[in-house]
Design a protein around this motif. Structure first.
Motif, PDB file in Angstrom:
ATOM      1  N   ARG A  51     -29.106  13.778  31.506  1.00 44.45           N
ATOM      2  CA  ARG A  51     -29.820  12.872  32.424  1.00 44.45           C
ATOM      3  C   ARG A  51     -29.123  11.526  32.514  1.00 44.45           C
ATOM      4  NH1 ARG A  51     -35.139  13.154  29.767  1.00 44.45           N
ATOM      5  NH2 ARG A  51     -35.111  15.356  29.362  1.00 44.45           N
ATOM      6  N   ASP A 101     -25.952  12.020  34.545  1.00 42.75           N
ATOM      7  CA  ASP A 101     -26.308  12.157  35.963  1.00 42.75           C
ATOM      8  C   ASP A 101     -26.723  10.820  36.552  1.00 42.75           C
ATOM      9  OD1 ASP A 101     -25.756  14.835  35.868  1.00 42.75           O
ATOM     10  OD2 ASP A 101     -27.868  15.473  35.714  1.00 42.75           O
ATOM     11  N   LYS A 102     -27.477  10.059  35.826  1.00 49.55           N
ATOM     12  CA  LYS A 102     -27.940   8.750  36.301  1.00 49.55           C
ATOM     13  C   LYS A 102     -26.758   7.805  36.478  1.00 49.55           C
ATOM     14  CE  LYS A 102     -31.514   5.439  35.066  1.00 49.55           C
ATOM     15  NZ  LYS A 102     -32.498   5.081  34.054  1.00 49.55           N
ATOM     16  N   THR A 103     -25.834   7.850  35.534  1.00 52.99           N
ATOM     17  CA  THR A 103     -24.655   6.986  35.611  1.00 52.99           C
ATOM     18  C   THR A 103     -23.798   7.382  36.806  1.00 52.99           C
ATOM     19  OG1 THR A 103     -24.651   6.768  33.207  1.00 52.99           O
ATOM     20  CG2 THR A 103     -22.637   6.167  34.334  1.00 52.99           C
ATOM     21  N   ARG A 104     -23.615   8.680  37.074  1.00 51.71           N
ATOM     22  CA  ARG A 104     -22.815   9.138  38.212  1.00 51.71           C
ATOM     23  C   ARG A 104     -23.467   8.737  39.523  1.00 51.71           C
ATOM     24  NH1 ARG A 104     -21.375  15.200  36.118  1.00 51.71           N
ATOM     25  NH2 ARG A 104     -19.619  14.579  34.809  1.00 51.71           N
ATOM     26  N   ARG A 105     -24.788   8.802  39.606  1.00 51.24           N
ATOM     27  CA  ARG A 105     -25.461   8.421  40.840  1.00 51.24           C
ATOM     28  C   ARG A 105     -25.307   6.931  41.143  1.00 51.24           C
ATOM     29  NH1 ARG A 105     -31.098  10.654  39.811  1.00 51.24           N
ATOM     30  NH2 ARG A 105     -30.150  11.273  37.906  1.00 51.24           N
ATOM     31  N   ARG A 106     -25.194   6.141  40.138  1.00 56.89           N
ATOM     32  CA  ARG A 106     -25.043   4.701  40.318  1.00 56.89           C
ATOM     33  C   ARG A 106     -23.606   4.338  40.683  1.00 56.89           C
ATOM     34  NH1 ARG A 106     -28.384   2.034  35.364  1.00 56.89           N
ATOM     35  NH2 ARG A 106     -30.453   2.579  36.112  1.00 56.89           N
TER      36      ARG A 106
END
Length: 109
Positions: free
Chosen positions: A97, A100-105
Protein backbone atom coordinates in the motif's frame (compact mmCIF):
# COMPACT_ATOMS: atom_id res chain seq x y z
CA UNK A 1 -21.48 -76.47 46.72
CA UNK A 2 -17.92 -77.69 46.30
CA UNK A 3 -17.33 -78.05 50.05
CA UNK A 4 -20.46 -80.07 50.89
CA UNK A 5 -18.86 -83.35 49.86
CA UNK A 6 -16.14 -82.86 52.47
CA UNK A 7 -18.62 -82.79 55.36
CA UNK A 8 -19.84 -86.30 54.66
CA UNK A 9 -23.42 -85.12 54.09
CA UNK A 10 -23.17 -85.82 50.37
CA UNK A 11 -20.70 -87.68 48.23
CA UNK A 12 -19.69 -90.67 50.33
CA UNK A 13 -22.59 -92.67 51.67
CA UNK A 14 -22.92 -93.07 55.43
CA UNK A 15 -22.71 -96.80 54.98
CA UNK A 16 -19.00 -96.52 54.13
CA UNK A 17 -17.24 -97.21 57.41
CA UNK A 18 -13.90 -98.55 58.54
CA UNK A 19 -10.89 -99.07 56.26
CA UNK A 20 -12.88 -98.41 53.07
CA UNK A 21 -13.85 -95.00 54.35
CA UNK A 22 -10.25 -94.19 55.27
CA UNK A 23 -8.97 -95.28 51.85
CA UNK A 24 -11.69 -93.37 50.09
CA UNK A 25 -11.00 -90.23 52.11
CA UNK A 26 -7.26 -90.60 51.47
CA UNK A 27 -7.90 -90.88 47.72
CA UNK A 28 -10.11 -87.83 47.82
CA UNK A 29 -7.46 -85.96 49.80
CA UNK A 30 -4.73 -86.82 47.29
CA UNK A 31 -7.00 -85.89 44.41
CA UNK A 32 -7.88 -82.56 46.03
CA UNK A 33 -4.19 -81.85 46.76
CA UNK A 34 -3.29 -82.65 43.14
CA UNK A 35 -6.05 -80.37 41.89
CA UNK A 36 -4.88 -77.62 44.26
CA UNK A 37 -1.35 -78.02 42.85
CA UNK A 38 -2.63 -77.66 39.29
CA UNK A 39 -4.51 -74.51 40.25
CA UNK A 40 -1.46 -73.17 42.08
CA UNK A 41 0.66 -73.60 38.92
CA UNK A 42 -2.07 -71.93 36.86
CA UNK A 43 -2.20 -69.06 39.34
CA UNK A 44 1.59 -68.61 39.17
CA UNK A 45 1.47 -68.49 35.38
CA UNK A 46 -1.45 -66.07 35.41
CA UNK A 47 0.28 -63.86 37.99
CA UNK A 48 3.42 -63.67 35.81
CA UNK A 49 1.24 -62.76 32.84
CA UNK A 50 -0.58 -60.10 34.88
CA UNK A 51 2.72 -58.59 36.05
CA UNK A 52 4.05 -58.56 32.47
CA UNK A 53 0.89 -56.87 31.22
CA UNK A 54 1.06 -54.34 34.06
CA UNK A 55 4.61 -53.41 33.03
CA UNK A 56 3.58 -53.14 29.39
CA UNK A 57 0.59 -50.94 30.29
CA UNK A 58 2.85 -48.68 32.38
CA UNK A 59 5.34 -48.36 29.49
CA UNK A 60 2.54 -47.61 27.03
CA UNK A 61 0.97 -45.04 29.34
CA UNK A 62 4.36 -43.33 29.70
CA UNK A 63 4.78 -43.36 25.92
CA UNK A 64 1.27 -41.98 25.52
CA UNK A 65 2.04 -39.15 27.94
CA UNK A 66 5.22 -38.40 25.99
CA UNK A 67 3.34 -38.39 22.68
CA UNK A 68 0.64 -36.11 24.07
CA UNK A 69 3.31 -33.68 25.24
CA UNK A 70 5.01 -33.79 21.83
CA UNK A 71 1.63 -33.21 20.14
CA UNK A 72 1.01 -30.11 22.27
CA UNK A 73 4.52 -28.80 21.59
CA UNK A 74 4.08 -29.42 17.86
CA UNK A 75 0.78 -27.55 17.87
CA UNK A 76 2.38 -24.66 19.76
CA UNK A 77 5.17 -24.47 17.14
CA UNK A 78 2.57 -24.56 14.36
CA UNK A 79 0.59 -21.81 16.04
CA UNK A 80 3.69 -19.64 16.44
CA UNK A 81 4.65 -20.19 12.78
CA UNK A 82 1.10 -19.24 11.77
CA UNK A 83 1.32 -16.03 13.82
CA UNK A 84 4.68 -15.16 12.24
CA UNK A 85 3.27 -15.82 8.76
CA UNK A 86 0.26 -13.60 9.47
CA UNK A 87 2.53 -10.81 10.75
CA UNK A 88 4.71 -11.10 7.63
CA UNK A 89 1.65 -10.99 5.35
CA UNK A 90 0.34 -7.98 7.20
CA UNK A 91 3.68 -6.24 6.78
CA UNK A 92 3.68 -7.11 3.05
CA UNK A 93 0.21 -5.58 2.63
CA UNK A 94 1.25 -2.41 4.43
CA UNK A 95 4.43 -2.08 2.36
CA UNK A 96 2.52 -2.69 -0.93
CA UNK A 97 0.00 0.00 0.00
CA UNK A 98 2.81 2.36 0.86
CA UNK A 99 4.58 1.63 -2.45
CA UNK A 100 1.34 2.06 -4.40
CA UNK A 101 0.63 5.33 -2.60
CA UNK A 102 4.13 6.60 -3.30
CA UNK A 103 3.85 5.69 -7.02
CA UNK A 104 0.51 7.47 -7.32
CA UNK A 105 2.01 10.63 -5.90
CA UNK A 106 4.61 10.55 -8.63
CA UNK A 107 7.47 9.36 -6.51
CA UNK A 108 10.20 7.02 -7.65
CA UNK A 109 8.02 4.81 -9.80
Amino acid sequence: MWFQSISGQTGLGRSARGPNMTESLTERLLSAEREAGFHERDMSSLERERIDLEHRVNRMEAELDSLRKRRLESYARWWNARDERDRARHLCRRLRRKIDKTRRRGGDG
